[in-house]
Design a protein around this motif. Structure first.
Motif, PDB file in Angstrom:
ATOM      1  N   UNK A  21       0.829  -1.210   0.000  1.00  0.00           N
ATOM      2  CA  UNK A  21       0.000   0.000   0.000  1.00  0.00           C
ATOM      3  C   UNK A  21       0.865   1.263   0.000  1.00  0.00           C
ATOM      4  N   UNK A  22       0.397   2.275  -0.685  1.00  0.00           N
ATOM      5  CA  UNK A  22       1.089   3.562  -0.729  1.00  0.00           C
ATOM      6  C   UNK A  22       0.206   4.614  -0.087  1.00  0.00           C
ATOM      7  N   UNK A  23       0.844   5.656   0.421  1.00  0.00           N
ATOM      8  CA  UNK A  23       0.120   6.767   1.031  1.00  0.00           C
ATOM      9  C   UNK A  23       0.501   8.053   0.331  1.00  0.00           C
ATOM     10  N   UNK A  24      -0.495   8.860   0.032  1.00  0.00           N
ATOM     11  CA  UNK A  24      -0.277  10.133  -0.649  1.00  0.00           C
ATOM     12  C   UNK A  24      -1.115  11.201   0.046  1.00  0.00           C
ATOM     13  N   UNK A  25      -0.619  12.412   0.013  1.00  0.00           N
ATOM     14  CA  UNK A  25      -1.383  13.539   0.554  1.00  0.00           C
ATOM     15  C   UNK A  25      -1.826  14.423  -0.597  1.00  0.00           C
ATOM     16  N   UNK A  26      -3.114  14.733  -0.611  1.00  0.00           N
ATOM     17  CA  UNK A  26      -3.686  15.600  -1.633  1.00  0.00           C
ATOM     18  C   UNK A  26      -3.963  16.969  -1.039  1.00  0.00           C
ATOM     19  N   UNK A  27      -3.648  18.006  -1.791  1.00  0.00           N
ATOM     20  CA  UNK A  27      -4.080  19.359  -1.444  1.00  0.00           C
ATOM     21  C   UNK A  27      -5.477  19.512  -2.023  1.00  0.00           C
ATOM     22  N   UNK A  28      -6.451  19.782  -1.169  1.00  0.00           N
ATOM     23  CA  UNK A  28      -7.846  19.836  -1.598  1.00  0.00           C
ATOM     24  C   UNK A  28      -8.344  21.280  -1.536  1.00  0.00           C
ATOM     25  N   UNK A  51      -7.932   2.235   1.042  1.00  0.00           N
ATOM     26  CA  UNK A  51      -8.202   1.571   2.314  1.00  0.00           C
ATOM     27  C   UNK A  51      -8.375   2.544   3.478  1.00  0.00           C
ATOM     28  N   UNK A  52      -7.656   3.673   3.452  1.00  0.00           N
ATOM     29  CA  UNK A  52      -7.732   4.635   4.557  1.00  0.00           C
ATOM     30  C   UNK A  52      -7.765   6.047   3.987  1.00  0.00           C
ATOM     31  N   UNK A  53      -8.653   6.880   4.543  1.00  0.00           N
ATOM     32  CA  UNK A  53      -8.728   8.295   4.146  1.00  0.00           C
ATOM     33  C   UNK A  53      -8.817   9.134   5.414  1.00  0.00           C
ATOM     34  N   UNK A  65      -4.413   6.205   1.826  1.00  0.00           N
ATOM     35  CA  UNK A  65      -3.641   4.973   1.682  1.00  0.00           C
ATOM     36  C   UNK A  65      -4.397   4.099   0.686  1.00  0.00           C
ATOM     37  N   UNK A  66      -3.676   3.612  -0.315  1.00  0.00           N
ATOM     38  CA  UNK A  66      -4.335   2.881  -1.400  1.00  0.00           C
ATOM     39  C   UNK A  66      -3.420   1.799  -1.964  1.00  0.00           C
ATOM     40  N   UNK A  67      -4.015   0.868  -2.687  1.00  0.00           N
ATOM     41  CA  UNK A  67      -3.293  -0.197  -3.372  1.00  0.00           C
ATOM     42  C   UNK A  67      -2.982   0.308  -4.780  1.00  0.00           C
ATOM     43  N   UNK A  68      -1.700   0.514  -5.107  1.00  0.00           N
ATOM     44  CA  UNK A  68      -1.368   1.058  -6.433  1.00  0.00           C
ATOM     45  C   UNK A  68      -1.703   0.122  -7.598  1.00  0.00           C
ATOM     46  N   UNK A  69      -1.972  -1.150  -7.300  1.00  0.00           N
ATOM     47  CA  UNK A  69      -2.406  -2.067  -8.354  1.00  0.00           C
ATOM     48  C   UNK A  69      -3.878  -1.850  -8.714  1.00  0.00           C
ATOM     49  N   UNK A  70      -4.629  -1.227  -7.804  1.00  0.00           N
ATOM     50  CA  UNK A  70      -6.059  -1.048  -8.020  1.00  0.00           C
ATOM     51  C   UNK A  70      -6.470   0.403  -8.237  1.00  0.00           C
ATOM     52  N   UNK A  71      -5.685   1.345  -7.746  1.00  0.00           N
ATOM     53  CA  UNK A  71      -6.043   2.767  -7.851  1.00  0.00           C
ATOM     54  C   UNK A  71      -4.865   3.571  -8.374  1.00  0.00           C
ATOM     55  N   UNK A  72      -5.164   4.536  -9.189  1.00  0.00           N
ATOM     56  CA  UNK A  72      -4.150   5.454  -9.718  1.00  0.00           C
ATOM     57  C   UNK A  72      -4.357   6.820  -9.067  1.00  0.00           C
ATOM     58  N   UNK A  73      -3.300   7.605  -9.038  1.00  0.00           N
ATOM     59  CA  UNK A  73      -3.400   8.946  -8.464  1.00  0.00           C
ATOM     60  C   UNK A  73      -4.456   9.785  -9.175  1.00  0.00           C
ATOM     61  N   UNK A  74      -4.557   9.616 -10.479  1.00  0.00           N
ATOM     62  CA  UNK A  74      -5.556  10.382 -11.219  1.00  0.00           C
ATOM     63  C   UNK A  74      -6.974  10.027 -10.783  1.00  0.00           C
ATOM     64  N   UNK A  75      -7.201   8.781 -10.389  1.00  0.00           N
ATOM     65  CA  UNK A  75      -8.529   8.381  -9.905  1.00  0.00           C
ATOM     66  C   UNK A  75      -8.849   9.091  -8.592  1.00  0.00           C
ATOM     67  N   UNK A  76      -7.843   9.306  -7.767  1.00  0.00           N
ATOM     68  CA  UNK A  76      -8.062   9.998  -6.494  1.00  0.00           C
ATOM     69  C   UNK A  76      -8.410  11.463  -6.723  1.00  0.00           C
ATOM     70  N   UNK A  88      -4.880  18.204  -5.896  1.00  0.00           N
ATOM     71  CA  UNK A  88      -3.608  17.885  -6.544  1.00  0.00           C
ATOM     72  C   UNK A  88      -2.750  17.105  -5.560  1.00  0.00           C
ATOM     73  N   UNK A  89      -1.845  16.316  -6.096  1.00  0.00           N
ATOM     74  CA  UNK A  89      -0.933  15.558  -5.247  1.00  0.00           C
ATOM     75  C   UNK A  89       0.078  16.542  -4.642  1.00  0.00           C
ATOM     76  N   UNK A  90       0.236  16.455  -3.339  1.00  0.00           N
ATOM     77  CA  UNK A  90       1.163  17.327  -2.638  1.00  0.00           C
ATOM     78  C   UNK A  90       2.600  16.923  -2.973  1.00  0.00           C
ATOM     79  N   UNK A  91       3.422  17.926  -3.229  1.00  0.00           N
ATOM     80  CA  UNK A  91       4.834  17.669  -3.519  1.00  0.00           C
ATOM     81  C   UNK A  91       5.509  17.203  -2.246  1.00  0.00           C
ATOM     82  N   UNK A  92       6.422  16.265  -2.394  1.00  0.00           N
ATOM     83  CA  UNK A  92       7.138  15.729  -1.223  1.00  0.00           C
ATOM     84  C   UNK A  92       8.250  16.628  -0.787  1.00  0.00           C
TER      85      UNK A  92
END
Length: 92
Positions: A21-28, A51-53, A65-76, A88-92
């Motif tokens: 699973x991967x975790x990403x932060x979105x600026x909303x 799986x987790x928001x 937190x999502x499964x990269x095999x099932x979800x893409x960043x663009x879907x989020x 948008x995806x937050x820059x690291x």
């Protein structure tokens, strides 16, 4: 007996091949009230593989937190945009 062993080995290899699973932060954007995070969270939870928001109204972010095999960043980002909160995806 051989079939049972083969099935067990295949199940084990499928489990080990599953993506971590991967975790990403979105600026909303456009979250203007304290009930907005409920809508954002619900939209993201509907994306297959999520799986987790956790939505932070004060910071205007959503951590997913999502499964990269099932979800893409663009879907989020599309999920939040479709309910009126572009992200948008937050820059690291």
């Amino acid at each position: 007996m051989r079939k049972l062993l083969l099935v067990a080995l295949l199940a084990l290899s499928a489990t080990t091949l599953a993506a971590t699973p991967e975790t990403v932060t979105l600026d909303v954007q456009r979250m203007t009230c304290e009930t907005c995070p409920i809508t954002v969270k619900a939209a993201l939870k509907k994306v297959p593989g999520v799986s987790v928001v956790k939505v932070d109204y004060a910071k205007k972010t959503a951590t997913v937190t999502y499964d990269p095999d099932k979800a893409q960043l663009t879907a989020l980002t599309t999920a939040t945009t479709n309910v009126g909160y572009p992200s948008t995806v937050q820059k690291k």
